[in-house]
Design a protein around this motif. Structure first.
Motif, PDB file in Angstrom:
ATOM      1  N   ILE A   1     -10.085  25.883-143.750  1.00 43.36           N
ATOM      2  CA  ILE A   1     -10.839  26.574-142.704  1.00 43.36           C
ATOM      3  C   ILE A   1     -11.719  27.664-143.314  1.00 43.36           C
ATOM      4  O   ILE A   1     -12.867  27.850-142.913  1.00 43.36           O
ATOM      5  CB  ILE A   1      -9.892  27.141-141.629  1.00 43.36           C
TER       6      ILE A   1
ATOM      7  N   ALA B   1     -14.679  25.947-144.714  1.00 40.00           N
ATOM      8  CA  ALA B   1     -15.584  25.552-143.629  1.00 40.00           C
ATOM      9  C   ALA B   1     -16.341  26.766-143.098  1.00 40.00           C
ATOM     10  O   ALA B   1     -17.515  26.682-142.759  1.00 40.00           O
ATOM     11  CB  ALA B   1     -14.792  24.882-142.508  1.00 40.00           C
TER      12      ALA B   1
ATOM     13  N   VAL C   1     -20.335  26.750-142.988  1.00 38.37           N
ATOM     14  CA  VAL C   1     -21.105  26.870-141.745  1.00 38.37           C
ATOM     15  C   VAL C   1     -22.096  28.021-141.857  1.00 38.37           C
ATOM     16  O   VAL C   1     -23.246  27.917-141.456  1.00 38.37           O
ATOM     17  CB  VAL C   1     -20.143  27.082-140.560  1.00 38.37           C
TER      18      VAL C   1
ATOM     19  N   ARG D   1     -23.063  33.867-136.109  1.00 38.68           N
ATOM     20  CA  ARG D   1     -22.444  33.437-134.846  1.00 38.68           C
ATOM     21  C   ARG D   1     -21.547  32.232-135.041  1.00 38.68           C
ATOM     22  O   ARG D   1     -20.426  32.179-134.555  1.00 38.68           O
ATOM     23  CB  ARG D   1     -23.532  33.071-133.834  1.00 38.68           C
ATOM     24  N   PHE D   2     -22.058  31.232-135.782  1.00 32.65           N
ATOM     25  CA  PHE D   2     -21.263  30.018-136.013  1.00 32.65           C
ATOM     26  C   PHE D   2     -20.008  30.351-136.804  1.00 32.65           C
ATOM     27  O   PHE D   2     -18.915  29.878-136.490  1.00 32.65           O
ATOM     28  CB  PHE D   2     -22.093  28.974-136.768  1.00 32.65           C
TER      29      PHE D   2
ATOM     30  N   VAL E   1     -17.405  31.873-134.629  1.00 28.01           N
ATOM     31  CA  VAL E   1     -16.703  30.890-133.797  1.00 28.01           C
ATOM     32  C   VAL E   1     -15.637  30.158-134.631  1.00 28.01           C
ATOM     33  O   VAL E   1     -14.500  29.990-134.192  1.00 28.01           O
ATOM     34  CB  VAL E   1     -17.711  29.887-133.173  1.00 28.01           C
ATOM     35  N   VAL E   2     -16.004  29.781-135.862  1.00 28.26           N
ATOM     36  CA  VAL E   2     -15.032  29.104-136.727  1.00 28.26           C
ATOM     37  C   VAL E   2     -13.871  30.040-137.056  1.00 28.26           C
ATOM     38  O   VAL E   2     -12.700  29.636-137.040  1.00 28.26           O
ATOM     39  CB  VAL E   2     -15.707  28.593-138.026  1.00 28.26           C
TER      40      VAL E   2
ATOM     41  N   ILE F   1     -12.640  32.435-135.252  1.00 31.62           N
ATOM     42  CA  ILE F   1     -11.771  32.601-134.077  1.00 31.62           C
ATOM     43  C   ILE F   1     -10.944  31.325-133.849  1.00 31.62           C
ATOM     44  O   ILE F   1      -9.715  31.368-133.750  1.00 31.62           O
ATOM     45  CB  ILE F   1     -12.605  32.923-132.819  1.00 31.62           C
ATOM     46  N   VAL F   2     -11.632  30.184-133.802  1.00 35.77           N
ATOM     47  CA  VAL F   2     -10.944  28.925-133.506  1.00 35.77           C
ATOM     48  C   VAL F   2      -9.929  28.612-134.615  1.00 35.77           C
ATOM     49  O   VAL F   2      -8.803  28.199-134.343  1.00 35.77           O
ATOM     50  CB  VAL F   2     -11.971  27.773-133.344  1.00 35.77           C
ATOM     51  N   GLY F   3     -10.322  28.852-135.869  1.00 33.29           N
ATOM     52  CA  GLY F   3      -9.429  28.577-136.994  1.00 33.29           C
ATOM     53  C   GLY F   3      -8.174  29.419-136.958  1.00 33.29           C
ATOM     54  O   GLY F   3      -7.067  28.927-137.184  1.00 33.29           O
TER      55      GLY F   3
ATOM     56  N   ILE G   1      -6.686  30.655-134.405  1.00 34.47           N
ATOM     57  CA  ILE G   1      -5.793  30.192-133.333  1.00 34.47           C
ATOM     58  C   ILE G   1      -5.130  28.875-133.739  1.00 34.47           C
ATOM     59  O   ILE G   1      -4.006  28.586-133.348  1.00 34.47           O
ATOM     60  CB  ILE G   1      -6.581  30.050-132.015  1.00 34.47           C
TER      61      ILE G   1
ATOM     62  N   PHE H   1     -17.699  21.888-131.840  1.00 32.51           N
ATOM     63  CA  PHE H   1     -18.160  21.773-133.222  1.00 32.51           C
ATOM     64  C   PHE H   1     -19.383  20.881-133.346  1.00 32.51           C
ATOM     65  O   PHE H   1     -20.190  21.068-134.248  1.00 32.51           O
ATOM     66  CB  PHE H   1     -17.032  21.258-134.114  1.00 32.51           C
TER      67      PHE H   1
ATOM     68  N   LEU I   1     -22.259  23.010-132.664  1.00 26.83           N
ATOM     69  CA  LEU I   1     -22.431  23.903-133.810  1.00 26.83           C
ATOM     70  C   LEU I   1     -23.061  23.145-134.989  1.00 26.83           C
ATOM     71  O   LEU I   1     -24.039  23.600-135.585  1.00 26.83           O
ATOM     72  CB  LEU I   1     -21.055  24.451-134.176  1.00 26.83           C
TER      73      LEU I   1
ATOM     74  N   ILE J   1     -15.873  18.206-141.558  1.00 27.81           N
ATOM     75  CA  ILE J   1     -15.188  19.253-142.326  1.00 27.81           C
ATOM     76  C   ILE J   1     -14.585  20.301-141.395  1.00 27.81           C
ATOM     77  O   ILE J   1     -13.516  20.837-141.655  1.00 27.81           O
ATOM     78  CB  ILE J   1     -16.161  19.887-143.345  1.00 27.81           C
ATOM     79  N   LEU J   2     -15.256  20.566-140.278  1.00 30.37           N
ATOM     80  CA  LEU J   2     -14.701  21.511-139.314  1.00 30.37           C
ATOM     81  C   LEU J   2     -13.634  20.859-138.448  1.00 30.37           C
ATOM     82  O   LEU J   2     -12.585  21.430-138.168  1.00 30.37           O
ATOM     83  CB  LEU J   2     -15.809  21.995-138.376  1.00 30.37           C
TER      84      LEU J   2
ATOM     85  N   LEU K   1      -8.803  20.937-138.165  1.00 28.68           N
ATOM     86  CA  LEU K   1      -8.331  21.645-136.982  1.00 28.68           C
ATOM     87  C   LEU K   1      -7.585  20.738-136.004  1.00 28.68           C
ATOM     88  O   LEU K   1      -6.778  21.217-135.220  1.00 28.68           O
ATOM     89  CB  LEU K   1      -9.501  22.344-136.288  1.00 28.68           C
TER      90      LEU K   1
ATOM     91  N   PHE L   1      -7.278  24.784-126.638  1.00 27.04           N
ATOM     92  CA  PHE L   1      -8.624  24.613-127.167  1.00 27.04           C
ATOM     93  C   PHE L   1      -9.670  24.325-126.098  1.00 27.04           C
ATOM     94  O   PHE L   1     -10.851  24.554-126.335  1.00 27.04           O
ATOM     95  CB  PHE L   1      -8.642  23.616-128.317  1.00 27.04           C
TER      96      PHE L   1
ATOM     97  N   VAL M   1     -10.351  28.081-125.372  1.00 26.32           N
ATOM     98  CA  VAL M   1     -11.055  28.756-126.472  1.00 26.32           C
ATOM     99  C   VAL M   1     -12.472  28.210-126.616  1.00 26.32           C
ATOM    100  O   VAL M   1     -13.434  28.979-126.776  1.00 26.32           O
ATOM    101  CB  VAL M   1     -10.262  28.607-127.799  1.00 26.32           C
TER     102      VAL M   1
END
Lengths: 220, 223
Positions: free
Chosen positions: A120, A123, A127, A139-140, A143-144, A146-148, A150, B150, B153, B166-167, B171, B209, B212
């Protein structure tokens, strides 16, 4: 004396103390032998890696909320330092696992979550660098971040349920001897101070970079 | 129009566009079947072996074909400047997320609905059970929830075809683990109770998710 020099002094003193404690003071562990000493570096590295990840998460939220570039600078600096510490703690863990468990790698919940955490982080940087221009990168990345953050506990939970037969590492079961505990604590403080120092350096450097970019733009 | 009406309108727009171009479903379906066939060559020594690896093959196939169809989700919007049109609409960014999510979910489920019987046929397995359909729907919701975020994004980055997997893949590890485990139990004819832990796990992932992604999506398509 500014904060950075004070931190530098503290980091040097604490690192010297840690080295003394780890290699000279603390007794060799009975069953695992000398390789167990890597534990005193491994655990602080892991702690800092997760702390850095939490900082990324917290400042990503603040950045998306407040939209001031300074918050993104903190988040991205923390992600950089965190990536280095995660790489190191995966490496030290692997070196430790080989003689103790007989394998370089096992799909244990802790190891796998650490690996996912590392991916993560990668990534996150990817990004940021691949986003085309403007505020998109920050910004991207936020987001990664925060999501990562969690996602990692959910990964840990899923793998714990998946591999319930795996025994916990011996070190966490019996508790530590007082001398070992002392060494571990000093190392934890030393690495946390080191993290803070790296953060200050990176943030200052990033702010300088921003300033130079701004100056170049105003001149041209 | 209510929130759901707007979201359904966006999803319906995707369905119409897909029916006219046939860009996603057919190619993703061919890809999914190819993955199944290749895995058959990689592992297909004996019947016992195939039964043991079948859940894994199924979910690797669904995850990879999911990436493929999610990659296309925002490409059309981006290429023809449709995203700007959508964003100029007097609707919340969250509505766009839900609409695109429903569209992607529908395409992925359509592919899976055809790939599952093919899988059953080629591997001689009883996959058309209520258990397996529940697992597939729940896991696909998880894929679509995170994948839509994603995908939006990745579309705005260089090398977008690389950024999405990759993202996305690291996850969704929890969903893949839970879906593989639950599928294994379902194929072995176990009861609902035996796989309940895994179903709860996927459901929890879906809820977390969905929330989120719903909250962070507006920041992704800001400009």
């Amino acid at each position: 004396m500014n904060v950075r020099n004070i931190l530098l002094g503290c980091a040097v003193a604490l690192m010297a103390a840690s080295l003394y404690l780890v290699f000279l003071y603390v007794p060799t562990e009975a069953t695992m032998g000398v390789v167990q000493r890597i534990f005193y570096f491994h655990v602080p590295l892991a702690w800092v890696a997760f702390l850095a990840f939490f900082i990324v998460f917290a400042f990503s939220i603040i950045y998306l909320w407040k939209r001031a570039e300074k918050w993104d600078v903190i988040a991205s600096a923390s992600a950089e330092v965190g990536t280095v510490f995660t790489t190191l703690f995966l490496a030290t863990g692997s070196i430790w696992a080989r003689p103790v468990w007989g394998v370089w790698w096992t799909w244990d919940p802790r190891l796998t979550s650490a690996l996912i955490l590392w991916i993560i982080y990668i990534a996150y940087h990817l990004v940021r660098t691949h986003a085309d221009g403007g505020s998109r990168g920050p910004r991207f990345a936020a987001v990664v971040g925060i999501v990562g953050f969690i996602d990692v506990p959910i990964v840990a939970l899923a793998i714990t349920l998946w591999r319930t037969q795996h025994p916990g590492p011996a070190i966490f079961q019996g508790g530590l001897a007082p001398s070992m505990m002392l060494t571990l604590m000093v190392c934890l403080v030393a690495f946390t101070v080191l993290y803070a120092l790296f953060m200050l350096l990176r943030i200052a450097m990033k702010n300088d970079e921003r300033e130079i970019r701004r100056l170049k733009l105003t001149r041209s | 129009m209510s929130f759901w009406n707007k979201a359904l309108t966006i999803a319906w727009k995707d369905v119409i566009s897909e029916m006219r171009t046939r860009e996603i479903i057919i190619s993703v379906l061919v890809f999914a079947i190819l993955v199944i066939v290749i895995f058959n060559f990689a592992f297909g020594e004996t019947r016992e072996m195939l039964t043991a690896v079948a859940p894994g093959i199924l979910w690797v196939t669904f995850a990879f074909s999911g990436v493929l169809s999610l990659n296309r989700a925002f490409v059309g919007e981006k290429e023809d400047g449709c995203l700007e049109g959508l964003m100029a609409c007097p609707i919340g960014r969250e509505v766009i997320y839900v609409g695109k999510l429903l569209g992607s979910l529908l395409f992925m489920l359509a592919v899976e609905a055809i790939a599952l019987p093919v899988f059953a046929l080629l591997f001689n397995l009883p996959v058309l059970s209520p258990e397996l359909i529940t697992i597939t729907v729940l896991a696909t919701i998880g894929f679509a929830a995170l994948g839509t975020l994603f995908s939006a994004l990745a579309t705005n980055t260089r090398a977008r075809e690389m950024v999405l997997p990759i993202l996305f893949l690291p996850l969704v590890v929890p969903v893949i683990i839970a879906a593989v485990k639950a599928t294994g139990l379902a194929l072995a004819g176990q009861s609902w109770a035996a796989m309940s832990t895994w179903l709860y796990m996927i459901t929890a992932f879906d809820i977390v998710f969905l929330v989120v992604s719903y909250l962070t999506f507006p920041f992704v398509i800001e400009e």
